[in-house]
Write a protein that holds these residues in place. Structure first.
Motif: not given
Length: 335
Positions: A108-118
């Motif tokens: 979840l941190p990878n999915t959410i953090g990556f999506a927010v940054a992108c």
């Protein structure tokens, strides 16, 4: 009709008006059953016209989704595929997912953090490029718009391999440049093993591929803003930054809402850019997101029930984002 000479003092027009209307030669025909169903006032008409498209969507989208939900409720593996038997275990797969610390600390941190940054970088970069294009003349605007759309046209697979080559530990462009100035040792540096550097490269890849859509969409909105508004603000002494937040941003709020929500939907379900990078196909568990984790569970480990449950979780998240997107569109239409 009575004879004109039989009514004293009557004119021809008066006698004509007094004459009774002829009886209808035939009774009106009843509408056919099909005409009644397809009539403009029939409540079934829209559904009958949409029936072919709904049938295609039901076959291609709805049934596979229902099938995934059914598999997520089973202990479904290679044996069940071969035998065709069902092995329902209820919500045990979901309980195992939510009870696994790997979901909360890595996936979840990878999915959410990556999506927010992108999303943030894509919208900011796309808006900056759109403002730049808006200040160009028609000829150069066309040339530059066509050039940036090349990044949008490049397939995700091709773009991912380009970024892999750029950051290749031994022969990549970045490693060669940094090695030439003595900042790194290519023999001991691998950009794809560390979680942060891995997702930094993936973010560059996704932003590079996605910003043209934002740029062209925002540019279309900028071209609709009357120039008189900015000219009046300039006469009042407003700076470019002040003009953007006081004029451009409020007018383009619906455009920013649409590109932000669409970018969020796309970036939450990124799979190709992660899976194709070194370690993203299962070699490095620290870089899994929901899409890759679902794929690895299903096709690498044969746990199709568990993989389907992860896919359903991702689908629910995307449906929630889609609901927000639709509500935003409806609110903008009401305005």
């Amino acid at each position: 009709m009575a004879d004109l000479h039989s009514v004293p003092g009557a004119s021809a027009d008066q006698l004509t008006r007094r004459a009774p209307a002829p009886a209808p030669s035939s009774t009106p025909r009843r509408r056919s059953g099909m005409h009644g169903l397809l009539g403009h006032k029939s409540p079934l008409r829209p559904w009958l016209l949409l029936a072919p498209a709904l049938a295609v969507l039901g076959i291609l989208l709805l049934w596979p989704l229902v099938r995934v939900v059914m598999i997520s409720l089973q202990d479904y593996g290679l044996r069940q595929i071969a035998s065709g038997e069902s092995n329902y275990i209820g919500f045990d797969n979901y309980a195992a997912i939510f009870g696994d610390s790997f979901l909360w600390t890595v996936v979840l941190p990878n999915t959410i953090g990556f999506a927010v940054a992108c999303v943030v970088l894509t919208v900011v970069l796309g808006t900056a490029v759109a403002l730049f294009l808006n200040n160009l003349g028609t000829f150069w605007r066309t040339i530059c718009s066509t050039a940036i759309m090349v990044a949008w046209a490049v397939p995700a697979i091709t773009g991912t391999y380009v970024w892999i080559w750029i950051f290749d530990p031994l022969n990549g462009l970045v490693s060669s440049v940094l090695d030439s100035v003595g900042l790194i040792d290519p023999a001991t540096t691998n950009w794809f093993t560390e979680r942060l550097s891995f997702y930094a490269i993936a973010t560059l890849n996704v932003v590079h591929h996605g910003f043209p859509f934002v740029a062209i969409t925002v540019l279309a909105g900028l071209l609709t803003i009357p120039k008189e508004l900015h000219e009046a603000a300039m006469m009042d002494g407003a700076t470019p930054w002040r003009r953007f937040w006081a004029i451009t941003a409020p007018i383009l709020r619906p455009v920013f809402a649409v590109v932000t929500i669409l970018s969020t939907i796309w970036d939450f379900k990124v799979f190709t850019q992660i899976y194709l990078m070194p370690g993203g196909n299962g070699g490095n568990k620290d870089v899994f997101n929901l899409g890759v984790w679902s794929y690895i569970q299903s096709f690498a480990q044969g746990k199709y029930g568990m993989g389907s449950a992860i896919a359903v979780l991702l689908t629910l998240i995307l449906l929630g984002i889609t609901v927000v997107y639709m509500r935003t569109l409806f609110k903008e239409e009401e305005l």
